[in-house]
Design an enzyme around this catalytic site. Structure first.
Site, PDB file in Angstrom:
ATOM      1  N   ASP A 168      12.736  46.809  35.858  1.00 52.23           N
ATOM      2  CA  ASP A 168      12.982  45.700  35.162  1.00 52.23           C
ATOM      3  C   ASP A 168      13.788  45.767  33.878  1.00 52.23           C
ATOM      4  OD1 ASP A 168      12.874  42.762  34.659  1.00 52.23           O
ATOM      5  OD2 ASP A 168      11.021  42.745  33.735  1.00 52.23           O
TER       6      ASP A 168
ATOM      7  N   HIS B 216       3.393  38.214  35.410  1.00 54.78           N
ATOM      8  CA  HIS B 216       4.356  37.644  36.117  1.00 54.78           C
ATOM      9  C   HIS B 216       3.826  37.874  37.804  1.00 54.78           C
ATOM     10  CE1 HIS B 216       7.614  35.749  37.486  1.00 54.78           C
ATOM     11  NE2 HIS B 216       8.753  36.678  37.217  1.00 54.78           N
TER      12      HIS B 216
HETATM   13  N1  NVA Z   1      10.594  41.014  32.018  1.00 54.66           N
HETATM   14  C1  NVA Z   1      11.712  40.116  32.341  1.00 54.66           C
HETATM   15  C2  NVA Z   1      11.276  39.377  33.787  1.00 54.66           C
HETATM   16  C3  NVA Z   1      12.512  38.453  34.130  1.00 54.66           C
HETATM   17  C4  NVA Z   1      12.208  37.812  35.492  1.00 54.66           C
HETATM   18  C5  NVA Z   1      11.474  38.823  31.236  1.00 54.66           C
HETATM   19  O1  NVA Z   1      10.655  38.321  30.923  1.00 54.66           O
HETATM   20  O2  NVA Z   1      12.327  38.171  30.707  1.00 54.66           O
HETATM   21  N1   CP Z   2      12.529  37.600  38.926  1.00 59.07           N
HETATM   22  C1   CP Z   2      12.406  36.352  38.184  1.00 59.07           C
HETATM   23  O1   CP Z   2      11.289  35.633  37.933  1.00 59.07           O
HETATM   24  O2   CP Z   2      13.607  35.871  38.231  1.00 59.07           O
HETATM   25  P1   CP Z   2      14.135  34.491  37.219  1.00 59.07           P
HETATM   26  O3   CP Z   2      13.882  34.714  36.031  1.00 59.07           O
HETATM   27  O4   CP Z   2      15.620  34.262  37.591  1.00 59.07           O
HETATM   28  O5   CP Z   2      13.119  33.235  37.689  1.00 59.07           O
END
Ligand code: NVA
Ligand code: CP
Length: 299
Positions: free
Chosen positions: A217, A129
């Site tokens: 997270d 990410h």
């Molecule tokens: N680890 C989480 C981040 C969301 C922004 C996901 O992948 O759902």
């Molecule tokens: N932090 C983040 O990526 O949030 P969303 O899943 O709402 O885009």
């Protein structure tokens, strides 16, 4: 000129990341409101997963830079009827000046980028990410005045955010201690290149001790498998950022969470709403940093 993608943090050098953060601060200050580097350009946003921050910050950012954002879900495109990624990427490239992709396996984003002749930006995959971490670095720099030598403790799932945070810490000379339950450590492929300044422990207290920043997270990510979800419920209970864990960190510790948050699971309501929390500045910084990334990549 060869197009450049942003699929992982390593696609930018430390010098480029520093430049992105400076440019993002200029965007945040409002001094650049007349700059329209995307004027007349359309940027596609192909999302296989839901989003609040990434979608809105990119859409608004593209608009503010003079461009047109086009939000396309996988389900509403012919990808859902089996059109190959390779064909979709080549067709997108004939209309668009850049593409943001949020998807499952990182290989989907990599394949998209391989077939696209315009820059592809990773808006989250199962294992990375990077846009999130650029915003996090901006937030840490705002709060602490520097990045080098800052000690971060990441508590919880060794997921996409943790992997990219490791890469960001390595690039910017930060110390990072990750505390994850056994079996949920960050990707071995990312850890194998990690320098001694990255440590992985099982006890959250060991990671939090003396930390400048505490970061967490969600325990359950988008795309987690059913069996994994059941296993996680029992293993993650001790991996919560709460008042007790915060007391091991430095008194002025900055608490970060990429959001969305699940209060009572990975973080308590008191901490996320408390004086150490910077989570809404962090969310805002997604907008400013993404504008800097768009401006750097899309010509
Ligand atoms: N680890 C989480 C981040 C969301 C922004 C996901 O992948 O759902
Ligand atoms: N932090 C983040 O990526 O949030 P969303 O899943 O709402 O885009």
């Amino acid at each position: 000129m060869k197009k450049r993608d942003f699929l992982t943090i390593r696609d930018f050098t430390p010098t480029e990341i520093a430049a992105l953060l400076e440019r993002a601060a200029e965007f945040k200050s409002g001094m650049t409101s007349g700059d329209k580097p995307l004027f007349g350009k359309s940027v596609g946003m192909l999302f296989y997963k839901t989003s609040t921050r990434t979608r809105i910050s990119f859409e608004v950012g593209i608009y503010q830079l003079g461009g047109q954002p086009l939000y396309i879900t996988q389900g509403q495109s012919q990808l859902s009827r089996g059109e190959p990624i390779a064909d979709t990427a080549r067709v997108f490239s004939r209309y668009l000046s850049g593409i943001v992709i949020r998807t499952f396996e990182h290989n989907i984003a990599a394949e998209f980028a391989a077939y696209s002749s315009v820059p592809v930006i990773n808006g989250l995959t199962d294992t990375h990410h990077p846009c999130q971490i650029i915003a996090d670095l901006m937030t840490i720099k705002e709060k602490k005045g520097r990045l080098e030598g800052i000690k971060i403790a990441y508590i919880g799932d060794g997921n996409n955010v943790a992997n990219s945070l490791i890469e960001g810490a390595l690039q910017m000379g930060m110390d990072l201690a990750v505390a994850s339950p056994e079996g949920y450590e960050p990707s071995p492929g990312i850890l194998k290149d990690a320098a001694s300044r990255i440590t992985v422990v099982t006890d959250p207290k060991d990671a939090a001790a003396g930390a400048d920043c505490l970061y967490t997270d969600v325990w359950i990510s988008m795309g987690d498998k059913e069996e994994e979800i059941a296993d996680k419920q029992s293993k993650f209970a001790a991996y919560q950022i709460n008042g007790k864990l915060l007391s091991y960190a430095k008194p002025d510790c900055t608490v970060l969470h990429c959001l969305p948050a699940h209060r009572g699971q990975e973080i308590t309501d008191a901490v996320i709403e408390g004086p150490n929390s910077a989570v809404f500045d962090q969310a805002e910084n997604r907008l400013h940093t993404q504008k800097a990334v768009l401006e750097m990549l899309i010509k």
